[in-house]
Write an enzyme that holds these catalytic residues in place. Structure first.
Site, PDB file in Angstrom:
ATOM      1  CE1 TYR A 118     -32.884  13.854   2.236  1.00 36.97           C
ATOM      2  CE2 TYR A 118     -32.973  11.532   1.883  1.00 36.97           C
ATOM      3  CZ  TYR A 118     -32.874  12.930   1.393  1.00 36.97           C
ATOM      4  OH  TYR A 118     -32.251  13.076   0.327  1.00 36.97           O
ATOM      5  CE  LYS A 171     -19.312  22.087   1.267  1.00 35.36           C
ATOM      6  NZ  LYS A 171     -18.358  22.140  -0.144  1.00 35.36           N
ATOM      7  CG  ASP A 204     -17.718  20.297  -2.551  1.00 36.34           C
ATOM      8  OD1 ASP A 204     -17.164  19.473  -2.022  1.00 36.34           O
ATOM      9  OD2 ASP A 204     -17.843  21.316  -2.607  1.00 36.34           O
ATOM     10  CG  ASP A 228     -31.380   9.877  -1.657  1.00 39.93           C
ATOM     11  OD1 ASP A 228     -31.343   9.047  -2.314  1.00 39.93           O
ATOM     12  OD2 ASP A 228     -32.326  10.465  -1.417  1.00 39.93           O
ATOM     13  CG  ASP A 232     -29.563   8.241  -7.417  1.00 36.42           C
ATOM     14  OD1 ASP A 232     -29.783   7.244  -6.648  1.00 36.42           O
ATOM     15  OD2 ASP A 232     -30.548   8.784  -8.042  1.00 36.42           O
TER      16      ASP A 232
HETATM   17 MG    MG Z   1     -32.502   8.110  -4.134  1.00 32.79          MG
END
Ligand code: MG
Ligand code: NAI
Length: 334
Positions: A118, A171, A204, A228, A232
């Site tokens: 980001y 990763k 993962d 991020d 969730d």
């Molecule tokens: Mg988000």
């Protein structure tokens, strides 16, 4: 206490409307300054994060942020104001706790907030046929986020009277250079905390474990985009996005925001769940040293989560305002 309120777009103003009223009841002396950011601001003024908003955020003791609606197509001149705010204010630690609803377990995702994928370093080459995003990982940002995670794990271990554990998620098997640096830095920092146990997972398989068995985790620390996404996944165990709150901490400043976005599918219907925004208020109060007020709010929210009323995302049919009214009366009964 001066709080800068940035309602933003969509349901941001709906949930912050409740959050600010509740904060005012709990701390009557609080002063609010409202500031604009987001898509509607961009449409009106050509800028998504006006300088005046940045200045108001910097001048305040704490920031409450609603949500912004960022388009998924490229709009020249538009950049996500929340990503920009986190970077401008150097709010490097994104703390995203989940209280598992079916048990008394809780876990926290600690997400690096200022770099990674980001960082905003994207470009087109080859006459637009190739798109490149640079993933920036630095030793300095990696070290400070892992240190923040370890300090949090240590505080939780003390509060909960059990050993603390940090899980490093990366990763590095594929992103050998960038996550290689993150992993190596993280392992060195956790080594400074012999009282904490630690382990590492590839992102993962971490997602799989998080979906299946949240009690496996205490504090997860990871890079920006992985955090991020994983937060969730984690929030499902807490009752979904309508309940997920987060804090963005720098060394001195803090911004509190629900994890959810602008929710265009329910905006204007008066049914947004305000509990995530209210937990943001509780986190803000805790950070500013208002522990009894935070406890009062959390007690009322927990009672509502248990006994209702509930908004439609939790299977109920109550409105945002009904929840607000109920909460106010529970808090004033005490
Ligand atoms: Mg988000
Ligand atoms: P979203 O979080 O806005 O919505 C996802 C789903 O969860 C929707 O079905 C929504 O109705 C539901 N939901 C979210 N919050 C809720 C609440 N408080 N009560 C009840 N239901 C709730 O994510 P989505 O749809 O991917 O993104 C919509 C817009 O929001 C996009 O423009 C995106 O850029 C933006 N966004 C902004 C964020 C921020 O400001 N920090 C974070 C995530 C998305």
């Amino acid at each position: 206490m001066r709080v800068c309120v940035i309602p933003g777009d969509g349901i941001g103003p709906e949930v912050l409307g409740v959050a600010t009223r509740v904060l005012q009841v709990l701390v009557p002396s609080v002063e609010f300054t409202e500031a604009a950011a987001g898509w509607a601001t961009f449409e009106r003024h050509g800028v998504a994060l006006p300088t005046a908003t940045l200045e108001a955020a910097k001048a305040a003791d704490a920031i409450l942020f609603g949500a912004v609606a960022s388009p998924s197509h490229n709009v020249p001149g538009y950049r996500s104001p929340i990503v920009q705010l986190r970077r401008e204010l150097d709010l490097y630690a994104n703390i995203r706790p989940t209280q598992v609803r079916t048990s008394d377990h809780s876990l926290v995702v600690v997400r690096e907030n200022t770099e990674g994928l980001y960082a905003g370093r994207e470009r087109l080459e080859d006459d637009g046929a190739t798109a490149i995003a640079e993933r920036v990982i630095t030793r300095q940002a990696s070290a400070r986020i892992v240190r923040a995670a370890c300090e949090l794990a240590r505080r939780r271990a003390n509060d909960l009277q059990r050993p603390g554990r940090v899980t490093i998620v990366h990763k590095a098997n594929v992103l050998r250079v960038s996550d290689g640096l993150f992993r190596e830095t993280a392992l060195a920092v956790v080594g400074e905390y012999p009282d904490l146990s630690h382990d590492e997972l590839l992102v993962d398989v971490a997602a799989m474990h998080l979906a299946q068995n949240p009690s496996r985790f205490d504090v997860i620390v990871t890079t920006n985009m992985f955090g991020d996404i994983l937060s969730d996944v984690a929030c499902i165990h807490g009752g979904g996005l309508g309940l997920a709150a987060s804090a963005n901490f720098g060394d001195e400043r803090a911004l509190f925001e629900p994890v959810h976005g602008a929710a265009p599918d329910i905006v204007g219907r008066g049914i947004a769940n305000p509990l995530a925004a209210l937990e943001c208020v509780a986190m803000l109060l805790t950070w500013r040293g208002y522990a009894p007020e935070a406890a009062r709010l959390r007690h009322a929210s927990a009672a509502m989560l248990r006994d209702g009323p509930h908004t439609p995302d939790l299977g109920g049919n109550a409105t945002t305002e009904e929840l607000a009214a109920d909460l106010m009366s529970v808090m004033s009964d005490k």
